[in-house]
Write an enzyme that holds these catalytic residues in place. Structure first.
Site, mmCIF file in Angstrom:
data_model
loop_
_atom_site.group_PDB
_atom_site.id
_atom_site.type_symbol
_atom_site.label_atom_id
_atom_site.label_comp_id
_atom_site.label_asym_id
_atom_site.label_seq_id
_atom_site.Cartn_x
_atom_site.Cartn_y
_atom_site.Cartn_z
ATOM 1 N N GLU A 175 0.870 -1.158 0.000
ATOM 2 C CA GLU A 175 0.000 0.000 0.000
ATOM 3 C C GLU A 175 0.918 1.222 0.000
ATOM 4 O O GLU A 175 1.804 1.324 0.848
ATOM 5 C CB GLU A 175 -0.879 -0.003 1.260
ATOM 6 C CG GLU A 175 -1.845 1.155 1.219
ATOM 7 C CD GLU A 175 -2.770 1.227 2.428
ATOM 8 O OE1 GLU A 175 -2.772 0.316 3.261
ATOM 9 O OE2 GLU A 175 -3.482 2.241 2.497
ATOM 10 N N ARG B 169 5.282 -13.032 9.487
ATOM 11 C CA ARG B 169 5.931 -11.768 9.168
ATOM 12 C C ARG B 169 7.271 -11.691 9.885
ATOM 13 O O ARG B 169 7.506 -12.358 10.880
ATOM 14 C CB ARG B 169 5.048 -10.589 9.542
ATOM 15 C CG ARG B 169 4.704 -10.493 11.017
ATOM 16 C CD ARG B 169 3.664 -9.418 11.306
ATOM 17 N NE ARG B 169 4.166 -8.091 11.042
ATOM 18 C CZ ARG B 169 3.644 -7.251 10.134
ATOM 19 N NH1 ARG B 169 2.607 -7.612 9.420
ATOM 20 N NH2 ARG B 169 4.147 -6.066 9.960
ATOM 21 N N LYS C 251 4.437 0.779 9.207
ATOM 22 C CA LYS C 251 4.530 2.073 8.537
ATOM 23 C C LYS C 251 3.870 3.165 9.365
ATOM 24 O O LYS C 251 4.338 4.295 9.395
ATOM 25 C CB LYS C 251 3.866 1.981 7.161
ATOM 26 C CG LYS C 251 4.772 1.352 6.120
ATOM 27 C CD LYS C 251 4.087 1.281 4.768
ATOM 28 C CE LYS C 251 3.141 0.113 4.713
ATOM 29 N NZ LYS C 251 2.565 -0.116 3.378
HETATM 30 P P1 ATP Z 1 2.688 -2.119 7.776
HETATM 31 O O1 ATP Z 1 1.824 -2.600 8.879
HETATM 32 O O2 ATP Z 1 4.109 -1.975 8.144
HETATM 33 O O3 ATP Z 1 2.146 -0.926 7.097
HETATM 34 P P2 ATP Z 1 1.515 -3.686 5.814
HETATM 35 O O4 ATP Z 1 1.367 -5.138 5.839
HETATM 36 O O5 ATP Z 1 0.297 -2.881 6.080
HETATM 37 O O6 ATP Z 1 2.694 -3.296 6.748
HETATM 38 P P3 ATP Z 1 1.635 -3.468 3.004
HETATM 39 O O7 ATP Z 1 2.115 -2.353 2.181
HETATM 40 O O8 ATP Z 1 0.191 -3.761 3.021
HETATM 41 O O9 ATP Z 1 2.127 -3.178 4.486
HETATM 42 O O10 ATP Z 1 2.465 -4.779 2.726
HETATM 43 C C1 ATP Z 1 2.895 -5.226 1.476
HETATM 44 C C2 ATP Z 1 3.320 -6.660 1.618
HETATM 45 O O11 ATP Z 1 4.399 -6.767 2.519
HETATM 46 C C3 ATP Z 1 2.197 -7.507 2.173
HETATM 47 O O12 ATP Z 1 2.116 -8.700 1.416
HETATM 48 C C4 ATP Z 1 2.612 -7.772 3.578
HETATM 49 O O13 ATP Z 1 2.120 -9.000 4.033
HETATM 50 C C5 ATP Z 1 4.131 -7.754 3.480
HETATM 51 N N1 ATP Z 1 4.739 -7.388 4.761
HETATM 52 C C6 ATP Z 1 4.500 -6.287 5.493
HETATM 53 N N2 ATP Z 1 5.181 -6.314 6.643
HETATM 54 C C7 ATP Z 1 5.895 -7.467 6.649
HETATM 55 C C8 ATP Z 1 6.811 -8.084 7.565
HETATM 56 N N3 ATP Z 1 7.135 -7.511 8.721
HETATM 57 N N4 ATP Z 1 7.355 -9.267 7.210
HETATM 58 C C9 ATP Z 1 7.051 -9.839 6.037
HETATM 59 N N5 ATP Z 1 6.203 -9.327 5.141
HETATM 60 C C10 ATP Z 1 5.629 -8.153 5.430
HETATM 61 MG MG MG Z 2 -1.412 -3.081 4.792
#
Ligand code: ATP
Ligand code: MG
Length: 555
Positions: free
Chosen positions: A34, A258, A268
């Site tokens: 995102e 994760r 983020k």
């Molecule tokens: P955040 O909570 O940090 O914003 P998010 O999952 O909301 O993380 P996205 O941009 O939606 O962020 O994530 C893009 C991809 O990265 C998704 O497939 C998510 O599962 C993966 N991802 C995010 N954080 C991690 C992590 N700590 N370890 C492995 N994969 C991750």
């Molecule tokens: Mg997300």
């Protein structure tokens, strides 16, 4: 260490799918960020996994921006995400946006309404939450659940044309208000938001929810293996329900644990707070766990890919020691970094029996780890040098092999010197160390027969280049700041940045380039910081030399 491991569970699934001819043996993964912030090391893990698996099985990976929350998304983030993925060394097959599919998703929603499995609900958010029930108690049907298809079609179209205000109505899937899985209790599909979108502008005032956008986007792109983190496992039945109802391409979701790192926050939302509240200098502050931060800090793409591989793929949550990341970068930098001499806390050393004048130019080896390819560089030597303050002691402790009255050391790449005397100021601080040198002890042609235990680094005072050096430590003082009482920002490490305003560097560093990697011998691995200019060199310490992680593992 990971090389001896067998295939991980995702590799096994893909191998099996290829063998059985599912999707004609085709492998297409996607990385779906995102664009609401900069990527962090957790995303790097996901990138390495998605791109790595596709590559391993002859497939491809799409980059898809999951841009369905217009308030939080910005083009700046899109650009930074692309830069970070490229820097990690991966190339996407297609650059897509969930917002490219808004029209198609809208069509899917109409289809579900026509099928009688989606309805417009006029309840407020509070009313919907109150009717949801609890995991042990079934929810209640909304009074709008049994609207006619015609009425639902009419209302949904009017939602689109902007007739209603934010929150006045939503579109919900009609599934099962008694399901033990809360995500199946008539989940929201669309909400009204009169907010401009970073790509579609004002074209839309209704936006699909994650659950209605994600799986359908996968399906539209004919993604074969949709890999996400464990928290989405409970969404999987819904992912599958939409695909079945719509009878579209059956993408399948798989979950892995994760990446969590200690002494770090990896969200983020929290990282954005650090940036907004100016607790760090920006998303690329070298202390940040963002890809841009660790890049500026001097990490290499190699070291991050290696780290992702070492972490592996787990099906259960765990916390990785940040020392493992440091281990990976240290190992890579050891192979590629040019060895140089920089004195961080300078004190003057005068060689009393060295002739006055121009001094001489010595040859210094660039990297002993690189056979024949490391090369050498010129190192001016003279009567007056800078050495580290703590390489001299008036009264040495036992087993101190550096300088003290009467003791000898080797000056790296140069001569053996013997401390004869020292000068103190009125406060008793040492201002100068006075030595004699042994002319026949020159490195590489030493005939002195003298053996010394210590070797220290130095820089000739006349040619020394003053520079700023930034030393970093963990950003947080506790292992898991997010789980502590109160605000995670109460647990910042007050000493995460130490600035040394006037270190003394050897003159070759005047020509340091932005991608060059250095080992400041005895001090750690360093790189030039983006704040550097021709007038003022600034170096970041990427990581110290000492390997605390490997030690812990041995112990
Ligand atoms: P955040 O909570 O940090 O914003 P998010 O999952 O909301 O993380 P996205 O941009 O939606 O962020 O994530 C893009 C991809 O990265 C998704 O497939 C998510 O599962 C993966 N991802 C995010 N954080 C991690 C992590 N700590 N370890 C492995 N994969 C991750
Ligand atoms: Mg997300």
């Amino acid at each position: 260490m990971s090389t001896e491991k067998g295939p991980n569970f995702l590799e096994e699934i893909i191998e099996e799918d290829i063998k059985s001819g599912k999707h004609g043996g085709r492998v297409l993964t996607r990385f779906p960020p995102e664009p609401n912030g900069y990527l962090h090391i957790g995303h790097a893990k996901s990138i390495c996994l998605n791109f790595g698996l596709a590559k391993q099985f002859g497939g491809q990976t799409n980059l898809r921006f999951d841009d369905t929350n217009p308030e939080k998304e910005e083009t700046e983030y899109v650009e930074s995400i692309k830069r970070d993925i490229q820097w990690l060394g991966f190339t996407w097959a297609n650059e897509f946006y969930a917002s490219d599919y808004f029209e198609q998703l809208y069509g899917f929603a109409l289809e579900l309404i026509r099928k009688g499995v989606a309805y417009v609900d006029d309840s407020t958010a509070e009313e919907i939450a109150a009717m949801k029930g609890t995991p042990t108690e079934p929810g209640k049907h909304s009074p709008f659940r049994d609207r006619s298809i015609a009425e639902n079609l009419d209302l949904f179209e009017r939602m689109r044309t902007g007739e209603f205000r934010d929150g006045e109505r939503v579109l919900r899937a009609k599934i099962d208000m008694a399901s033990p899985n809360m995500h199946l209790r008539d989940p929201l599909m669309y909400r009204i938001k009169h907010t401009a979108h970073h790509r579609t502008g004002d074209a839309w005032c209704i936006y699909p929810m994650y659950d209605f956008a994600h799986g359908q986007s996968d399906s539209i792109e004919r993604i074969t293996h949709s890999i996400c983190t464990l928290e989405f496992a409970v969404h999987r039945p819904l992912y599958e329900w939409f695909i079945q109802q719509l009878e579209i391409f059956p993408s399948q979701q798989y979950e892995f644990a994760r990446l969590n790192l200690n002494y770090t926050v990896m969200s983020k939302r929290r990282l954005l707070q650090l940036v907004k509240e100016k607790i760090v200098t920006g998303w690329d502050d070298p202390r940040m766990p963002t890809i841009s931060g660790i890049r500026r800090r001097g990490y290499t793409p190699d070291s991050i890919r290696r780290f992702a591989e070492m972490v592996g793929v787990a099906r259960r949550e765990n916390v990785i020691d940040v020392g493992m990341l440091e281990f990976c970068v240290r190992e890579h930098l050891n192979r590629i970094a040019t060895r140089v001499m920089v004195v961080l806390d300078p004190i003057k050393l005068v060689i009393t029996n060295y002739p006055e004048g121009d001094g001489e130019v010595l040859q210094a080896e660039n990297n002993p780890e690189v056979e024949n390819a490391g090369g050498t560089r010129e190192m001016p030597f003279s009567k007056e040098l800078w050495i580290e303050r703590d390489d001299f002691k008036i009264i040495p402790e036992k087993k101190y092999f550096r300088l003290a009255p009467g003791l000898m050391v080797r000056l790296k790449h140069a001569y053996i010197v013997k401390c004869e005397d020292y000068v103190v100021d009125e406060k008793g601080n040492v201002t100068e160390v006075r030595c004699t040198y042994v002319p026949e002890s020159k490195s590489g042609q030493d005939t002195s027969g003298i053996n010394v235990k210590g070797t220290i680094h130095w820089v000739s005072t006349r040619e020394a280049v003053p520079c700023e050096v930034r030393l970093y430590d963990r950003l947080f003082s506790v292992e898991d700041p997010s789980s502590e009482e109160g605000d995670f920002k109460d647990y910042m490490n007050p000493n995460s940045l130490e600035v040394i305003p006037a270190a003394m560097a050897e003159p070759s560093l005047r020509h340091a380039g932005k991608d060059d990697k250095f080992q400041f011998i005895r001090k750690g691995y360093f790189c030039l910081d983006a704040d550097s200019s021709a007038e003022r060199l600034v170096f970041n310490r990427t990581v110290p030399l000492k390997d605390s992680w490997a030690k812990q593992k041995e112990g």
